[in-house]
Design a protein around this motif. Structure first.
Motif: not given
Length: 221
Positions: A87-92, A109-114, A119-123, A204-209
Motif C-alpha cells: 500500500v505504501i509503495q502504491w501511494i508513493f 532534477k530531484n528524483w534521487r530524494i524521493p 528505499v529507506c521506508t521499504s528497508l 527486497v526485489s520490489l524495493s530495488c525496483l
C-alpha cells in the motif's frame, strides 16, 4: 440314622455349553489378572512412572498447541506487514506520478530524494518482516523438537503398557536431537534458505525496483 437314609443327593446336570461358559469366564479372569495394566497397578514403581509420563505427555500437548497458535499469529503479522508495504509503495508511486505531471522539470532534477526516501521506508518494512520470519522459523524448530519428544514419550508409554512389570524402569524417552540424528535427511542449504526467506527476497526485489521506477516516472513521462 433314619434321617440320613431318607436324605437324597440331587445332582445338577451340567451340559457342554455351561462348561464352556465356565471355562471362558475363568480364562477371562486369569487374563485380566495377567494383563500388563494390572501388573503395573500392582508395581508402585511402574505405576508412578506411567503417571509421570502421562503428565509429561499432557504438558507436551499444551506446549505444542501454544507454539502452533504462535506460528499462526506470526503468519498473520507478516501478512499485514506485506500489505502495508504494498500500500505504501502504491501511494508513493501515485504521488510521484502526480507530481511529475504538475512540474516535470523541477521534479526530474530531484528524483534521487524521493527514491531514497522510498528505499529507506521499504528497508524498514523489510527488516520488520525479516524479524518476524526469523521468529517464525525459530518457533517452527521448537515445535518440531517438541513433537519429536512427544512421539518418543508416547512410544515409551505404549511400550510400558504392553510390557507391564517386565518394562525396564531405567529406560528413558529418546530426545528430539537423538531422533533427528537417527533419521537421515538430505537438504540443499541454498534451496532451504531461499524457501524460508522467499518473502524477504521478494520485498527486497520490489524495493530495488522502486528506485529506477521513480526516475522513470519523474523523468520519463
Amino acid at each position: 440314622m433314619a434321617g440320613m437314609k431318607d436324605a437324597h443327593i440331587v445332582e445338577i446336570p451340567v451340559d457342554e455349553e455351561h462348561q464352556q461358559k465356565l471355562i471362558c469366564a475363568i480364562n477371562t479372569i486369569s487374563a485380566i489378572q495377567n494383563y500388563p495394566l494390572a501388573e503395573i497397578s500392582n508395581c508402585p514403581g511402574h505405576l508412578l512412572l506411567l503417571k509421570l509420563w502421562q503428565r509429561e505427555e499432557n504438558l507436551f500437548g499444551r506446549r505444542i498447541a501454544l507454539k502452533e497458535s504462535r506460528m499462526v499469529s506470526i503468519k498473520r503479522e507478516i501478512f499485514h506487514l506485506c500489505c502495508f508495504f504494498l500500500v505504501i509503495q502504491w501511494i508513493f508511486l501515485t504521488i510521484l506520478f502526480t507530481s511529475s505531471v504538475d512540474s516535470k522539470e523541477h521534479t526530474c532534477k530531484n528524483w534521487r530524494i524521493p527514491s531514497l526516501v522510498s528505499v529507506c521506508t521499504s528497508l524498514e518494512f523489510v527488516s520488520l518482516v525479516q524479524v518476524k520470519i526469523c521468529s517464525y522459523w525459530k518457533v517452527s524448530r521448537q515445535l518440531q523438537r517438541e513433537k519429536n519428544n512427544d512421539r518418543a514419550l508416547a512410544k515409551c508409554i505404549q511400550e510400558l503398557r504392553m510390557k507391564g512389570a517386565s518394562f525396564d524402569l531405567s529406560k528413558e524417552p529418546m530426545s528430539g536431537k537423538r531422533m533427528k540424528s537417527s533419521s537421515v535427511e538430505i537438504k540443499w542449504k541454498p534451496f532451504t534458505w531461499c524457501s524460508q526467506y522467499l518473502i524477504t527476497i521478494c520485498l527486497v526485489s520490489l524495493s530495488c525496483l522502486v528506485f529506477p521506477a521513480s526516475k522513470f516516472i519523474l523523468c520519463g513521462f
